[in-house]
Design an enzyme around this catalytic site. Structure first.
Site, PDB file in Angstrom:
ATOM      1  N   ASP A  56     -31.767 114.725  71.648  1.00 48.52           N
ATOM      2  CA  ASP A  56     -30.321 114.676  71.746  1.00 48.52           C
ATOM      3  C   ASP A  56     -29.818 115.707  70.726  1.00 48.52           C
ATOM      4  OD1 ASP A  56     -27.645 113.692  72.177  1.00 48.52           O
ATOM      5  OD2 ASP A  56     -27.864 112.509  70.343  1.00 48.52           O
ATOM      6  N   ARG A  57     -28.567 116.110  70.809  1.00 47.87           N
ATOM      7  CA  ARG A  57     -28.080 117.124  69.877  1.00 47.87           C
ATOM      8  C   ARG A  57     -27.275 116.527  68.728  1.00 47.87           C
ATOM      9  NH1 ARG A  57     -23.454 121.554  70.953  1.00 47.87           N
ATOM     10  NH2 ARG A  57     -22.304 119.902  69.935  1.00 47.87           N
ATOM     11  N   ASP A  58     -26.073 116.041  69.026  1.00 44.49           N
ATOM     12  CA  ASP A  58     -25.176 115.551  67.966  1.00 44.49           C
ATOM     13  C   ASP A  58     -25.747 114.290  67.326  1.00 44.49           C
ATOM     14  OD1 ASP A  58     -23.513 117.638  68.695  1.00 44.49           O
ATOM     15  OD2 ASP A  58     -22.277 116.394  70.011  1.00 44.49           O
ATOM     16  N   ALA A 115     -14.637 112.453  66.110  1.00 48.43           N
ATOM     17  CA  ALA A 115     -13.562 113.323  66.584  1.00 48.43           C
ATOM     18  C   ALA A 115     -14.122 114.503  67.382  1.00 48.43           C
ATOM     19  CB  ALA A 115     -12.732 113.829  65.409  1.00 48.43           C
ATOM     20  N   SER A 153     -19.531 113.707  64.892  1.00 46.85           N
ATOM     21  CA  SER A 153     -18.188 113.312  64.473  1.00 46.85           C
ATOM     22  C   SER A 153     -17.564 112.489  65.586  1.00 46.85           C
ATOM     23  CB  SER A 153     -17.325 114.553  64.224  1.00 46.85           C
ATOM     24  OG  SER A 153     -15.967 114.192  64.095  1.00 46.85           O
ATOM     25  N   ASP A 174     -29.952 109.168  68.750  1.00 42.58           N
ATOM     26  CA  ASP A 174     -29.373 108.327  67.701  1.00 42.58           C
ATOM     27  C   ASP A 174     -28.503 107.213  68.278  1.00 42.58           C
ATOM     28  OD1 ASP A 174     -27.343 110.100  68.558  1.00 42.58           O
ATOM     29  OD2 ASP A 174     -26.313 109.961  66.636  1.00 42.58           O
ATOM     30  N   ARG A 179     -24.715 112.012  82.650  1.00 46.43           N
ATOM     31  CA  ARG A 179     -24.266 111.471  81.357  1.00 46.43           C
ATOM     32  C   ARG A 179     -25.154 110.307  80.918  1.00 46.43           C
ATOM     33  NH1 ARG A 179     -20.019 111.413  77.912  1.00 46.43           N
ATOM     34  NH2 ARG A 179     -19.513 109.419  76.950  1.00 46.43           N
ATOM     35  N   ASN A 213     -24.846 114.920  75.796  1.00 48.34           N
ATOM     36  CA  ASN A 213     -23.549 114.605  76.406  1.00 48.34           C
ATOM     37  C   ASN A 213     -22.488 115.444  75.698  1.00 48.34           C
ATOM     38  OD1 ASN A 213     -24.676 112.601  78.016  1.00 48.34           O
ATOM     39  ND2 ASN A 213     -23.858 110.895  76.818  1.00 48.34           N
TER      40      ASN A 213
END
Length: 175
Positions: free
Chosen positions: A7-9, A18, A16, A126, A100, A51
């Site tokens: 996964d990335r983020d 936001a 975030s 995560d 997704r 995503n």
């Protein structure tokens, strides 16, 4: 082929609530770029499934997402590594797509791209959606405690989930 899907983020870069909307907001978690480069140099193919509903929500354009991924590739290349196939879901949560997460469409796209079966392949995330997507394709769910990982762990994870502090710890375990 030794394939690892990330996964990335929250795994590679800071996350975030936001959203990560600009190239300046895309900041790697310490050790993550080096970990990807080390894995790559050790013969692993490191793919990414992320995503990115901020596109559907109008928070940032596709060109910004592409710039973030170009920056990731550049930073890993500076360390002597290569980032493999990157797939993303640009849809919002209510669009009913198959890509997704927790749906497995992106993982299936990576499997098709590399012509591999994902049985037992590690998918590192995560969030519970990441872990569910891994299970849907027979991949090994792996949770990092970075990003939303600690919160996900508190809520409970599937029984066979592997848990690591961060991406650097995964690289150490695999190399």
């Amino acid at each position: 082929m030794k394939l690892l899907i990330l996964d990335r983020d929250g795994v590679i870069n800071y996350d975030s609530d936001a959203y990560i909307k600009t190239l300046e907001e895309w900041v790697p978690i310490p050790g993550s770029v080096e970990a990807i480069a080390q894995l790559s140099k050790a013969g692993w193919t490191v793919a990414v499934a992320t995503n990115q509903s901020g596109i559907a929500r109008g928070y940032y354009p596709l060109t910004t997402l592409e710039a973030m991924h170009a920056r990731l590739r550049e930073l890993v290349a500076e360390q002597g590594g290569v980032v493999g196939h990157i797939v993303y879901c640009p849809h919002g949560p209510d669009e009913g797509c198959d890509c997704r997460k927790p749906k497995p469409g992106m993982l299936r796209a990576i499997a098709e791209y590399y012509q591999v079966n994902l049985e037992g392949v590690w998918f590192v995330g995560d969030s519970s959606g990441d872990l569910q997507a891994a299970l849907a394709v027979g991949a090994q769910p792996v949770l990092v405690k970075t990003g939303k990982g600690e919160r996900t762990l508190e809520k409970g994870v599937p029984q066979n989930t592997l848990i690591f502090d961060d991406l650097a710890a995964i690289a150490r375990a695999l190399i």
